[in-house]
Design an enzyme around this catalytic site. Structure first.
Site, PDB file in Angstrom:
ATOM      1  N   GLU A  43      17.221 -69.519   4.557  1.00 57.45           N
ATOM      2  CA  GLU A  43      16.603 -70.849   4.489  1.00 57.45           C
ATOM      3  C   GLU A  43      16.549 -71.781   5.606  1.00 57.45           C
ATOM      4  O   GLU A  43      15.498 -72.488   5.905  1.00 57.45           O
ATOM      5  CB  GLU A  43      17.835 -71.845   3.534  1.00 57.45           C
ATOM      6  CG  GLU A  43      17.473 -71.402   2.035  1.00 57.45           C
ATOM      7  CD  GLU A  43      18.696 -70.079   1.751  1.00 57.45           C
ATOM      8  OE1 GLU A  43      19.253 -69.687   2.698  1.00 57.45           O
ATOM      9  OE2 GLU A  43      18.940 -70.063   0.586  1.00 57.45           O
ATOM     10  N   PHE A 105      30.291 -74.638  -9.397  1.00 59.34           N
ATOM     11  CA  PHE A 105      29.650 -73.641  -8.810  1.00 59.34           C
ATOM     12  C   PHE A 105      28.548 -73.776  -7.915  1.00 59.34           C
ATOM     13  O   PHE A 105      27.512 -74.420  -8.475  1.00 59.34           O
ATOM     14  CB  PHE A 105      29.367 -72.310  -9.558  1.00 59.34           C
ATOM     15  CG  PHE A 105      28.830 -70.999  -8.878  1.00 59.34           C
ATOM     16  CD1 PHE A 105      29.535 -70.375  -7.992  1.00 59.34           C
ATOM     17  CD2 PHE A 105      27.473 -70.559  -9.153  1.00 59.34           C
ATOM     18  CE1 PHE A 105      29.119 -69.449  -7.166  1.00 59.34           C
ATOM     19  CE2 PHE A 105      27.103 -69.663  -8.411  1.00 59.34           C
ATOM     20  CZ  PHE A 105      27.682 -68.927  -7.389  1.00 59.34           C
ATOM     21  N   LYS A 155      19.507 -79.537 -11.911  1.00 51.84           N
ATOM     22  CA  LYS A 155      18.913 -78.344 -12.728  1.00 51.84           C
ATOM     23  C   LYS A 155      18.316 -79.089 -13.935  1.00 51.84           C
ATOM     24  O   LYS A 155      17.148 -78.683 -14.468  1.00 51.84           O
ATOM     25  CB  LYS A 155      19.914 -77.383 -12.997  1.00 51.84           C
ATOM     26  CG  LYS A 155      19.067 -76.117 -13.495  1.00 51.84           C
ATOM     27  CD  LYS A 155      19.758 -74.918 -13.510  1.00 51.84           C
ATOM     28  CE  LYS A 155      19.121 -73.802 -14.264  1.00 51.84           C
ATOM     29  NZ  LYS A 155      19.874 -72.391 -14.008  1.00 51.84           N
ATOM     30  N   MET A 477      20.314 -69.117  30.047  1.00 54.06           N
ATOM     31  CA  MET A 477      20.231 -70.568  30.480  1.00 54.06           C
ATOM     32  C   MET A 477      22.018 -70.786  30.661  1.00 54.06           C
ATOM     33  O   MET A 477      22.229 -71.629  31.397  1.00 54.06           O
ATOM     34  CB  MET A 477      19.732 -71.345  29.480  1.00 54.06           C
ATOM     35  CG  MET A 477      19.590 -73.005  29.719  1.00 54.06           C
ATOM     36  SD  MET A 477      18.894 -73.047  31.560  1.00 54.06           S
ATOM     37  CE  MET A 477      17.319 -73.396  30.879  1.00 54.06           C
TER      38      MET A 477
HETATM   39  C1  LIG Z   1      21.891 -72.398  17.981  1.00 54.05           C
HETATM   40  C2  LIG Z   1      22.368 -72.429  19.356  1.00 54.05           C
HETATM   41  N1  LIG Z   1      23.387 -72.095  19.688  1.00 54.05           N
HETATM   42  C3  LIG Z   1      23.787 -72.013  21.095  1.00 54.05           C
HETATM   43  C4  LIG Z   1      22.708 -72.654  21.883  1.00 54.05           C
HETATM   44  C5  LIG Z   1      23.252 -73.091  23.394  1.00 54.05           C
HETATM   45  N2  LIG Z   1      22.289 -72.227  24.257  1.00 54.05           N
HETATM   46  C6  LIG Z   1      21.194 -72.788  24.963  1.00 54.05           C
HETATM   47  S1  LIG Z   1      20.111 -71.577  25.705  1.00 54.05           S
HETATM   48  C7  LIG Z   1      21.292 -70.481  25.232  1.00 54.05           C
HETATM   49  C8  LIG Z   1      21.013 -68.896  25.672  1.00 54.05           C
HETATM   50  C9  LIG Z   1      19.893 -68.348  25.159  1.00 54.05           C
HETATM   51  O1  LIG Z   1      19.522 -67.015  25.370  1.00 54.05           O
HETATM   52  P1  LIG Z   1      18.243 -66.201  25.134  1.00 54.05           P
HETATM   53  O2  LIG Z   1      17.738 -66.476  23.984  1.00 54.05           O
HETATM   54  O3  LIG Z   1      18.631 -64.851  25.700  1.00 54.05           O
HETATM   55  O4  LIG Z   1      17.283 -67.257  26.298  1.00 54.05           O
HETATM   56  P2  LIG Z   1      17.317 -67.028  27.892  1.00 54.05           P
HETATM   57  O5  LIG Z   1      18.108 -68.338  28.400  1.00 54.05           O
HETATM   58  O6  LIG Z   1      18.130 -65.823  28.262  1.00 54.05           O
HETATM   59  O7  LIG Z   1      15.934 -66.925  28.292  1.00 54.05           O
HETATM   60  C10 LIG Z   1      22.398 -70.668  24.519  1.00 54.05           C
HETATM   61  C11 LIG Z   1      23.346 -69.998  24.043  1.00 54.05           C
HETATM   62  C12 LIG Z   1      21.785 -73.103  21.259  1.00 54.05           C
HETATM   63  N3  LIG Z   1      20.705 -73.825  22.050  1.00 54.05           N
HETATM   64  N4  LIG Z   1      21.406 -73.100  19.975  1.00 54.05           N
END
Ligand SMILES: Cc1ncc(C[n+]2csc(CCOP(=O)(O)OP(=O)(O)O)c2C)c(N)n1
Ligand SMILES: [Mg+2]
Lengths: 570, 163
Positions: A43, A105, A155, A477
């Site tokens: 979803e 439920f 529903k 990041m």
């Molecule tokens: C749902 C969610 N969980 C955690 C974060 C925190 N967060 C921001 S950037 C990141 C890393 C993302 O990794 P990747 O997709 O490999 O991108 P990269 O930075 O390596 O290019 C995280 C964990 C977020 N933004 N969204």
């Protein structure tokens, strides 16, 4: 009755997932052809896809989920749309009216759970109210500052054996809701005066310009005045990215010149932007010498964080039209000398540290592909004309910095909430919006795994999106922040060889996978990828894993305080 | 500064929770809150008191106005207004205390609305300050239970908050 109302509202696609409480509605979908349903695999993806459909078209996206887990799975996507002011209607099934409150439920108080992240919500209590509630929901979602609206439908309310005379209202009037339209004429006049007298002006355009269909007007105004323009992360494309007057994105990972222009400006025209903390840096040090004109459709956005000297509440397109008329009529013109000096200063900033006049990053010693080069190549191969959706992380910032969007509604990302998992379902929504368009999803190996199941939805509906995965084998990041603030202690930002083989994974879903590891192959492989017009292609691109995103504003300081590389700061 | 905000809103299920939710979501505090239907049964009138500087109050009123159910609102403290709060208070009243408390009630123009051999129930109406002062005058030692209605208010003069 519900589906008929959706049809009468002009809804073409519903993104959703069935379940018990929604089965009457699903049966109604089965027995008609007009409203088409897209079956996602989770979803959350339905909400992101509907959201992106809306971002790409300007129309309201529609989501249908069942009660309980269906509804709660939709929450992240509703919050994402809420933060970026995207119009969306989410219809959730609910347990039968008499069971509500009994922990039945799959019962969840959807109106309650979603309350802080919706513009408004309805619980349908009588079948006869369906047409009016649907009409109101779409009206509220789309007007004023747009946002998601939830309709929770028990529903029994959709019981097909109860029949009622049906009439879809042509118009709705809600006495307690009157969205702003035209801006105050006196304020607009003052604003134009301030703008014309400015010596170091800047136009700061946000997502409201894209959403409010103000891009053309804004571009005309900016060109007429010859003032520099910066776009926010949400506003990319509001002003053409390849234009000379564009100084780049501003804020935390904005360009040097955009942040310098803002800091030194004496007049800021903020349009459909909200002075987000990722833009302003420390609010008390923000643009010390600037007078601020703030145009926004939402009065609550004005003077929320930064006080506006000339607030203008109104729809962006209407206010810009009025401003443009005044500028055109006015006998006064900007001080040509001052503006020339201002541009000279800006050019100097560009020459010193601008990322568009020269590469400001080093090629990796390892010979690995640089993530910035991937985005530049993507821009080249797609001729700057693709819909680009993005996930969240370093790859998102590289895409925002290096894919220069010339048109609004082409850049689709989760700016406000920063939702990993957004990119792939968003690409599906964009492709649904424009079946012939080129749609690329720029993602990371971390984010893509948050909604990877949607590769199956792409198969079912023949959505030939292209996934450009900047694989740095890390939550990049997070790792960057750990490098900069936590002595490179990589707490839980690495996966220790647990990454899947994305090529095989893509193939398992019936798609094409391409792995790129060498710089020399990048362009050819990317061309190969985009040549496969009717296939989903997953490009798994091994990029340098030590690279950081720069510029990066220094926390707690002003806009002009930035790291420009790992060693160099302003 | 303490403010009294008076809100006219749709009398619909969920309206109140949206208002209350807004305050907790955005970190504003509510000192008191009263709500009841008006003479037009489709509308409710809600009065709330809160504390904040001008910036905060402006944000609060803007956000309240954004709620779809809110028809109109006014910050009563911006102009001349009348505010009232009702308090019911149960106090120990035995022996010499009885006369003392009775005198205090008269001074504050309250009423004794219920009596037993050892206690009074007193009703007092007025501004919140007056109610506070009464509580102080009676003293903690005698107080058994206090119920306050929260503030209701209305603007003086011609100003009317209606459709
Ligand atoms: C749902 C969610 N969980 C955690 C974060 C925190 N967060 C921001 S950037 C990141 C890393 C993302 O990794 P990747 O997709 O490999 O991108 P990269 O930075 O390596 O290019 C995280 C964990 C977020 N933004 N969204
Ligand atoms: Mg990564």
């Amino acid at each position: 009755m519900l589906i008929r109302a959706l049809h009468d509202e002009g809804v073409e696609y519903v993104f959703g997932y069935p379940g018990g409480a929604a089965l009457h509605i699903y049966d109604a979908i089965f027995r008609q052809q007009e409203v088409k349903h897209i079956l996602v695999r989770h979803e959350q993806a339905a909400t992101h896809a509907a959201d992106a459909y809306s971002r790409a078209t300007g129309q309201v996206g529609t989501v249908l989920v069942t009660s309980g887990p269906g509804a709660t799975n939709a929450i992240t996507g509703i919050a994402t749309a809420y933060m970026d002011s995207i119009p969306m209607v989410v219809i959730s099934g609910q347990v039968v009216s008499e069971r509500i409150g009994e922990d039945a439920f799959q019962e969840t108080d959807m109106v309650g759970v979603s309350r802080p992240i919706v513009k408004h919500s309805f619980m349908v209590r009588d079948q006869r109210d369906i047409p009016e509630i649907v009409k109101k929901a779409y009206y509220i979602a789309a007007t004023g500052r747009p946002g998601p609206v939830v309709i929770d439908v028990p529903k029994d309310i959709t019981n097909p054996f109860d029949t009622f005379p049906y009439e879809y209202p042509e118009k709705v009037k809600i006495r307690s809701y009157t969205p702003a339209t035209r801006g105050h004429a006196g304020q607009i006049k003052k604003a134009v005066q301030l703008l014309i007298e400015a010596k170091r002006p800047v136009i700061y355009a946000g997502g409201g310009v894209v959403q409010g269909n103000g891009s053309e007007l804004l571009t005309e105004l900016a060109r007429k005045l010859n003032y520099p323009v910066t776009n926010t992360l949400m506003g990319l494309g509001a002003y053409p990215g390849t234009d000379r007057q564009f100084v780049g994105m501003l804020g935390m990972h904005g360009t040097y010149e955009a942040n310098m222009v803002m800091h030194h400006a004496d007049a800021i025209l903020a349009v459909g932007a909200r002075f987000d903390d990722r833009v302003t840096n420390a609010v008390n040090k923000f643009c010390p010498n600037a007078k601020i004109i703030h145009i926004d459709v939402d009065p609550a956005s004005i003077s929320k964080t930064v006080t506006a000297d000339i607030p203008i509440v109104g729809a962006v397109d209407s206010v810009l039209t009025d401003m443009l008329a005044l500028v055109n009529e006015s006998d006064e013109v900007p001080d040509a000398g001052a503006i020339k000096n201002w541009w000279q200063q800006i050019e100097e900033w560009r020459d010193n540290h601008g990322i568009y006049v020269a590469p400001r990053y080093q090629q990796a010693e390892s010979g690995k592909i640089m993530p910035q080069d991937v985005i530049k190549t993507l821009h080249e191969v797609t001729k700057g004309d693709a819909y680009v959706t993005s996930d969240v992380g370093q790859h998102q910032m590289f895409a925002a910095q290096y894919y220069l969007f010339d048109k609004p509604r082409r850049w689709i990302n989760s700016g406000g909430l920063g939702t990993m998992g957004f990119g792939l379902p968003a690409a599906m929504g964009a492709q649904m919006a424009d079946r012939d368009a080129v749609v690329a999803c720029v993602t990371g190996e971390g984010s893509i795994q948050m909604c990877i199941q949607e590769l199956a939805t792409c198969t079912q509906y023949h959505l030939p999106i292209k996934i450009i995965c900047l694989n740095n084998q890390a939550l990049g990041m997070v790792k960057q922040w750990q490098d900069m603030q936590y002595g490179s202690r990589y707490s839980e930002s690495l996966y220790e060889d647990s990454l899947p083989d994305f090529v095989k994974l893509a193939e398992a879903y019936g798609h094409v996978g391409i792995r790129v590891t060498k710089k020399e192959e990048l362009k050819a492989k990317m061309e190969e990828c985009f040549a496969m017009k009717d296939r989903v292609v997953f490009m798994d691109i091994a990029v340098d894993n030590s690279e950081h995103v720069y510029p990066m504003q220094i926390a707690g300081a002003s806009m002009r305080d930035m790291w420009l590389s790992k060693t160099e700061r302003t | 500064m303490r403010r009294i905000i008076s809100v006219l809103m749709e009398n619909e299920p969920g309206s109140l929770s949206r208002v209350v939710g807004l305050f907790s979501q955005r970190g504003y505090n509510i000192e008191s809150l009263t709500v009841a239907p008006t003479e037009d049964e489709t509308l409710s009138r809600l009065t709330l008191t809160t504390i904040g500087d001008d910036h905060k109050i402006e944000q609060i009123t803007k956000h309240l106005n954004k709620l779809i159910d809110v028809v109109k609102l006014v910050d009563l403290t911006e102009g001349a207004h009348i505010e009232r709060e009702v308090m019911l208070i149960k106090v120990k009243a035995a022996g010499a205390q009885r006369a003392e408390i009775k005198r205090c009630v008269d001074i504050f123009r309250g009423q004794i609305v219920d009596v037993t051999a050892s206690l009074y129930i007193i009703q007092i109406t007025g501004t919140s300050d007056k109610l506070d002062a009464f509580l102080q005058a009676v003293g903690d030692a005698s107080i058994l239970e206090v119920v306050r209605s929260g503030v209701s208010g209305i603007a003086r003069g011609e100003k009317v908050l209606s459709l």
